[in-house]
Design a protein around this motif. Sequence first.
Motif, PDB file in Angstrom:
ATOM      1  N   ILE A   1       0.838  -1.202   0.000  1.00 37.28           N
ATOM      2  CA  ILE A   1       0.000   0.000   0.000  1.00 37.28           C
ATOM      3  C   ILE A   1       0.871   1.249   0.000  1.00 37.28           C
ATOM      4  CG2 ILE A   1      -1.673   1.322   1.363  1.00 37.28           C
ATOM      5  CD1 ILE A   1      -2.799  -1.386   2.336  1.00 37.28           C
ATOM      6  N   TYR A   2       1.907   1.244   0.805  1.00 36.24           N
ATOM      7  CA  TYR A   2       2.846   2.372   0.909  1.00 36.24           C
ATOM      8  C   TYR A   2       3.425   2.724  -0.456  1.00 36.24           C
ATOM      9  CZ  TYR A   2       7.406   4.509   2.194  1.00 36.24           C
ATOM     10  OH  TYR A   2       8.520   5.314   2.308  1.00 36.24           O
ATOM     11  N   TYR A   3       3.838   1.711  -1.220  1.00 36.77           N
ATOM     12  CA  TYR A   3       4.459   1.976  -2.523  1.00 36.77           C
ATOM     13  C   TYR A   3       3.445   2.241  -3.630  1.00 36.77           C
ATOM     14  CZ  TYR A   3       9.093   0.878  -0.766  1.00 36.77           C
ATOM     15  OH  TYR A   3      10.280   0.912  -0.076  1.00 36.77           O
ATOM     16  N   ALA A   4       2.207   1.815  -3.441  1.00 35.99           N
ATOM     17  CA  ALA A   4       1.205   2.004  -4.497  1.00 35.99           C
ATOM     18  C   ALA A   4       0.595   3.397  -4.495  1.00 35.99           C
ATOM     19  CB  ALA A   4       0.107   0.955  -4.347  1.00 35.99           C
ATOM     20  N   MET A   5       0.833   4.168  -3.438  1.00 37.80           N
ATOM     21  CA  MET A   5       0.246   5.507  -3.349  1.00 37.80           C
ATOM     22  C   MET A   5       0.931   6.498  -4.287  1.00 37.80           C
ATOM     23  SD  MET A   5      -0.286   6.330   0.678  1.00 37.80           S
ATOM     24  CE  MET A   5      -0.958   5.139   1.818  1.00 37.80           C
ATOM     25  N   ASP A   6       0.116   7.355  -4.891  1.00 38.94           N
ATOM     26  CA  ASP A   6       0.607   8.535  -5.603  1.00 38.94           C
ATOM     27  C   ASP A   6       0.352   9.728  -4.684  1.00 38.94           C
ATOM     28  OD1 ASP A   6       1.043  10.774  -7.197  1.00 38.94           O
ATOM     29  OD2 ASP A   6       0.233   9.814  -9.005  1.00 38.94           O
ATOM     30  N   ARG A   7       1.336  10.055  -3.864  1.00 36.42           N
ATOM     31  CA  ARG A   7       1.147  11.093  -2.845  1.00 36.42           C
ATOM     32  C   ARG A   7       0.996  12.481  -3.440  1.00 36.42           C
ATOM     33  NH1 ARG A   7       3.961   6.984  -0.774  1.00 36.42           N
ATOM     34  NH2 ARG A   7       3.357   6.244   1.313  1.00 36.42           N
TER      35      ARG A   7
ATOM     36  N   LYS B   1       7.089  -2.445  -7.567  1.00 35.90           N
ATOM     37  CA  LYS B   1       7.618  -2.843  -6.260  1.00 35.90           C
ATOM     38  C   LYS B   1       6.489  -3.337  -5.364  1.00 35.90           C
ATOM     39  CE  LYS B   1      10.950  -1.518  -2.748  1.00 35.90           C
ATOM     40  NZ  LYS B   1      12.043  -0.578  -2.403  1.00 35.90           N
ATOM     41  N   ALA B   2       5.336  -2.670  -5.433  1.00 35.20           N
ATOM     42  CA  ALA B   2       4.193  -3.089  -4.626  1.00 35.20           C
ATOM     43  C   ALA B   2       3.748  -4.506  -4.993  1.00 35.20           C
ATOM     44  CB  ALA B   2       3.038  -2.110  -4.799  1.00 35.20           C
ATOM     45  N   THR B   3       3.626  -4.777  -6.277  1.00 35.58           N
ATOM     46  CA  THR B   3       3.182  -6.110  -6.698  1.00 35.58           C
ATOM     47  C   THR B   3       4.238  -7.167  -6.406  1.00 35.58           C
ATOM     48  OG1 THR B   3       3.956  -5.654  -8.963  1.00 35.58           O
ATOM     49  CG2 THR B   3       1.650  -5.178  -8.462  1.00 35.58           C
TER      50      THR B   3
ATOM     51  N   LYS C   1      -5.877   0.028  -7.016  1.00 41.22           N
ATOM     52  CA  LYS C   1      -6.367  -0.945  -7.995  1.00 41.22           C
ATOM     53  C   LYS C   1      -5.255  -1.367  -8.948  1.00 41.22           C
ATOM     54  CE  LYS C   1     -11.259   0.420  -8.416  1.00 41.22           C
ATOM     55  NZ  LYS C   1     -12.246   1.059  -9.346  1.00 41.22           N
ATOM     56  N   LYS C   2      -4.384  -0.411  -9.297  1.00 41.51           N
ATOM     57  CA  LYS C   2      -3.297  -0.699 -10.234  1.00 41.51           C
ATOM     58  C   LYS C   2      -2.291  -1.683  -9.645  1.00 41.51           C
ATOM     59  CE  LYS C   2      -3.763   3.934 -12.201  1.00 41.51           C
ATOM     60  NZ  LYS C   2      -3.106   5.272 -12.409  1.00 41.51           N
ATOM     61  N   ALA C   3      -2.282  -1.786  -8.321  1.00 40.33           N
ATOM     62  CA  ALA C   3      -1.388  -2.741  -7.668  1.00 40.33           C
ATOM     63  C   ALA C   3      -2.139  -3.990  -7.218  1.00 40.33           C
ATOM     64  CB  ALA C   3      -0.719  -2.081  -6.461  1.00 40.33           C
ATOM     65  N   GLY C   4      -3.384  -4.129  -7.649  1.00 33.67           N
ATOM     66  CA  GLY C   4      -4.140  -5.325  -7.333  1.00 33.67           C
ATOM     67  C   GLY C   4      -4.695  -5.361  -5.922  1.00 33.67           C
ATOM     68  N   ILE C   5      -4.919  -4.199  -5.337  1.00 30.24           N
ATOM     69  CA  ILE C   5      -5.457  -4.109  -3.971  1.00 30.24           C
ATOM     70  C   ILE C   5      -6.807  -3.406  -4.030  1.00 30.24           C
ATOM     71  CG2 ILE C   5      -5.060  -3.236  -1.639  1.00 30.24           C
ATOM     72  CD1 ILE C   5      -2.052  -3.166  -2.344  1.00 30.24           C
ATOM     73  N   LYS C   6      -7.806  -4.006  -3.410  1.00 31.03           N
ATOM     74  CA  LYS C   6      -9.142  -3.407  -3.375  1.00 31.03           C
ATOM     75  C   LYS C   6      -9.323  -2.666  -2.059  1.00 31.03           C
ATOM     76  CE  LYS C   6     -14.055  -4.574  -3.874  1.00 31.03           C
ATOM     77  NZ  LYS C   6     -15.020  -5.689  -4.078  1.00 31.03           N
ATOM     78  N   LEU C   7      -9.666  -1.398  -2.166  1.00 31.12           N
ATOM     79  CA  LEU C   7      -9.832  -0.541  -0.989  1.00 31.12           C
ATOM     80  C   LEU C   7     -11.241   0.033  -1.005  1.00 31.12           C
ATOM     81  CD1 LEU C   7      -7.666   0.255   1.170  1.00 31.12           C
ATOM     82  CD2 LEU C   7      -7.479   2.440   0.001  1.00 31.12           C
TER      83      LEU C   7
END
Length: 562
Positions: free
Chosen positions: A303-309, A355-357, A405-411
Amino acid sequence: MFQQARRRRARVAAAGMAAIALLATACSGSGGSGGGAKDETLVVFTGQAGDYQANFNPFSPTMNEGAGTIFESLFYFNQVRDEPAEPLLGTEYSWNEDGTELSVTLREGVKWSDGEAFTADDVVFTLDMISKYKEMNGTGYKGRAEAVDDTHVKITFDEPSYMDGPQILGKIFIVPEHVWKAFEEPSKNTVTKPVGTGPYLLGDFKGQAFTLKANPGYWDGEPAVKQVRYIALSGNQAGADALKAAKIDWQTGPVPDMKNVEKNYPGYKAVTVPINQTALMTCSDAEMGCEGPQTDPAVRKAIYYAMDRSQINSLAFQGTSSQISPGFALVESNEELVSEKLKENLAPMKPNVSKATRLLEQAGYTKGPDGIYAKDGRELSLTVRVVSGWTDYITAVDTMAEQLKKAGIKLTSQQSSWNEWSEARGQGKYQLLIDSLYPGPTPDPYYTYSYFFSSETTAKVGETANPNFARYSDPRVDRALKELKRISPEAAEQRQRQYDVIQTRIEEDMPYIPILTAGTTSEYHASKFEGWPTEYNLYAVPAVWSRPDQAQIYKALKPAGK
């Protein structure tokens, strides 16, 4: 926020409209612009979610008010300026040579609001009480207090405890023994008729608004602001609308076009301070009763790496936030304390989806046909709790949901009232929750670490944690905190070695997923009241929900032109 991290709260729109009507009535008699007594009422909006519940217990995570205004600490420490503490109920303090004994001189002639005398016995009673009830002991206090006489208290420790000083002196609010000794469970008592020594007393109370009135018997003189009116609205937009109509005098939170407050809201000014660190709190430890994929450090790091801060800052926070360190040393004020041993000094502003995936796949997750990862037949789906009406946080979560979503995580966002959100946070009944980590009585990052990362301030799921809501526990962090407490604040090199341990451990475990350093912005009615903190004179944290800073500000204000 726990004060929290006390952030903007909100409530349903229908109730908010009722509150607007109530506010308009109040302003016509005591809160609007103009002359006479009505200029002596300060109307504030903290972002209250739902009807106020009458609770003025300064040790309760769901209190409405009271810390600083009704109940006082011994001294006031400024979190944003490194300067001597301001005397309140205490006048002087000193340590012995080895940091095991703290002596405090108390102010003479102070009265509780019911007329009883304030004495050293009240201080000892308060400290003994929080020692007995862990859920009240948000500072991790472990001393033994004794009254030397009516105006002197001695606090002893089993080991050097320099860092406990500002906590005990500035963050523990003293309560009257003659009232509180009758409480069977003081940690749970909803104090509806508070008796304090502070500059304000509780006035009228209704679910949609309540009033604090100036204490005519206050030891430092009755405040010039005769009333402070707390009101509930339907969220950030309702706050902006009330500001536009000059129906409120102070709020801390976003408004449209925050860079042009003076132009858009005639008579108002704004001040922004980077002090709180926005994060996704995680119920992180399965051994403490947490359930869900967020208990896996690999998921938290993904999650940390998938964010576009950068995008989150632009869409949710109008560019007022700034970079954050994964070691949670506040970059703006403690840049020199950010550990060189961190893998990354600053959280990346742009996403690293590969990196997230990779982290997820190394942890045994496989991507399904819908693009969402799964493990052991369970989809990588997470729920984030957020308070209804916190439009900036809601936008941040919605933005993160699209990014992840782009990293395959549903939030998925789960909105609720502040009361429900706060209860879930304290009891650990959540997967993810958006909030902020706050500093202690001084800028030293030790306090943030001792609050949010210490085993002493957490509890199993179902029990109240205060304020280590992530249920995080690491023996190396605990040992480093213990050492920091023993080391003099002037011993910079020795202290940095312990900071290095803490920062590298929490970067590795990531129980709180760093988002951004929040630019906390307040809008205030400069043409109605004068004496506000500014970026050039930050005599207190200028946030209406920051306690006891708000009391320092109320005491400093006076009607404009008087």
